[in-house]
Scaffold this motif. Structure first.
Motif, short mmCIF file in Angstrom:
data_model
loop_
_atom_site.label_atom_id
_atom_site.label_comp_id
_atom_site.label_asym_id
_atom_site.label_seq_id
_atom_site.Cartn_x
_atom_site.Cartn_y
_atom_site.Cartn_z
N ASP A 138 1.04 6.57 -6.86
CA ASP A 138 -0.06 7.45 -7.24
C ASP A 138 0.38 8.91 -7.23
OD1 ASP A 138 -1.72 5.31 -7.58
OD2 ASP A 138 -2.67 5.48 -5.59
N VAL B 141 2.07 1.75 -3.47
CA VAL B 141 0.96 2.22 -4.30
C VAL B 141 0.72 3.70 -4.09
CG1 VAL B 141 -1.52 2.06 -4.67
CG2 VAL B 141 -0.18 -0.03 -4.48
N ASN C 273 3.97 -0.68 -10.63
CA ASN C 273 3.03 -1.29 -9.69
C ASN C 273 3.77 -2.33 -8.85
OD1 ASN C 273 0.45 -0.13 -10.20
ND2 ASN C 273 0.45 -1.15 -12.19
N SER D 169 0.83 -1.21 0.00
CA SER D 169 0.00 0.00 0.00
C SER D 169 0.86 1.25 0.00
CB SER D 169 -0.92 0.01 1.22
OG SER D 169 -1.80 -1.09 1.19
#
Length: 412
Positions: free
Chosen positions: A139, A135, A278, A132
């Motif tokens: 982002d 991620v 990713n 997370s």
């Protein structure tokens, strides 16, 4: 013995075949994650931290396997010889004492395995949290990127197709596994119905918790053509299901390799665009850790089953009337069961030794890549190392399908 509702455990001494590829894959996927997050120091630090935690967890797993090895040795070298002496001297009380000691050993292992399984669960959550974190940083970075190149889009589309096929294959595997379990239960019930006429076979079933040997003992001891034909038919049906599972497992593995290859292409494309890729390799790490955890959970239930069988042997045989009344008649069957049990448990101990070596090697050698920061590599060095890890990942042996409960059909 015929009244026992206890099923023979569906555990194979060759469980180690499931551990090796998962453990190797975990280290290689960490390595790929480490490489793909080069030039992002905060993310490199996160990967390094989680990989070190995995090393420590494998060390704890090795310690648990060593305890399994020692307990197997104690069963073979201590418990079984003591039981033989107790039976030969008609001392049921002494046998109960020995069985109680073995149950203490086994309960200790169950507690240890429960603890290590909990550690895997917590560690997997930590890896998920790290995913997370990656991620989130991705982002934030990708907000600056507005143009996606066509190659990446095509790769992602192909990946989605593969993932759909992969999910369908997994569902087919699950359905086949259900059928195998159902057929295994049918064989077990049929085997129990036969043992009603042979208490010697019933004792054998308790001391030797591997149904393949139970089936063979039935072939050796039962001469009713109808029963033998029925057992052969059931065994043949189960072997067909196991063959189907093997084929589906191979198909699932091949698709998984294709998915990883596509993911690596997408990751490299993102890397070339100076975007954070990713964290797909970290997600695969979670999957590999879960597979190892699943094997350990099976190990826990195996020992629970063994504990129940020893309890049954103590209460229904030595404390009850089964063996006390006709000890002389059943003595030969009991001693023969002990000899075969020693061989089966020795095999199980060897499997635990192999598992111990796997965990130890992973702890010692497989994480040396952490000693060098990927951001210090030149582009040529980075690509060379990336390709090397990719090839090693592709060469990992797919675990052979291990029949969960019976041996291949025994020719008569």
């Amino acid at each position: 013995m015929a009244d026992s509702k206890m099923a023979v455990t569906q555990w194979s001494p060759e469980f180690v075949k499931e551990l090796l590829p998962a453990a190797e894959k975990t280290a290689l996927l960490y390595h790929l994650s480490y490489l793909c997050l080069a030039n992002f120091p905060n993310l490199e630090r996160i990967i390094r931290s989680r990989a070190v935690e995995t090393q420590l967890l494998f060390g704890s797993s090795d310690a648990t396997m060593l305890k399994c090895i020692l307990t197997s040795q104690n069963l073979v070298e201590s418990l079984f010889p003591m039981l033989v002496k107790a039976v030969e001297k008609n001392k049921a009380i002494l046998a109960v004492k020995f069985l109680e000691k073995a149950r203490v050993w086994i309960q200790d292992i169950i507690t240890d395995v429960e603890k290590i399984v909990e550690k895997y669960d917590l560690h997997n959550k930590d890896v998920a949290s790290s995913t997370s974190d990656v991620v989130k940083e991705k982002d934030d970075t990708d907000k600056k990127i507005t143009v996606q190149d066509q190659e990446l889009k095509l790769t992602e589309s192909a990946l989605n197709t593969l993932k759909s096929l992969h999910q369908k294959t997994i569902e087919e595997l699950a359905e086949t596994e259900k059928k195998i379990n159902s057929k295994s239960q049918e064989i077990q019930e049929f085997a129990r119905s036969i043992t009603k006429t042979s208490r010697g076979l019933g004792i054998f079933a308790v001391l030797v918790p591997f149904i393949g040997l139970i089936v063979k003992s039935i072939y050796d001891a039962v001469h009713d053509p109808e029963n033998i034909a029925r057992m052969k038919a059931l065994e043949a049906e189960l072997n067909i299901l196991i063959s189907d599972k093997t084929a589906l497992s191979q198909k699932e593995w091949n698709i998984q390799v294709d998915i990883i290859d596509g993911q690596m292409k997408a990751a490299k494309a993102s890397f070339d665009r100076n975007s954070i890729p990713n964290p797909i390799h970290l997600k695969e790490v979670q999957s590999s850790l879960s597979k190892i955890q699943a094997v350990l959970i099976q190990l826990k239930y195996f020992w629970l089953s063994v504990s129940e069988m020893l309890d049954y042997l103590e209460k229904k045989t030595f404390v009850g009337e089964d063996l006390i009344e006709d000890l002389a008649d059943l003595k030969d069957e009991f001693l023969e069961s002990i000899e075969i049990a020693k061989q089966a448990w020795s095999s199980f101990g060897e499997g635990c030794k192999k598992a111990s070596v796997i965990f130890r090697l992973q702890t010692k050698d497989s994480y040396k890549f952490l000693e060098v920061s990927p951001s210090s590599l030149s582009k040529v060095e980075w690509e060379k190392e990336y390709e090397s890890v990719k090839k090693r990942l592709e060469k990992i042996d797919r675990p052979k399908s291990v029949p969960s409960c019976v041996t291949p059909a025994i020719s008569q």
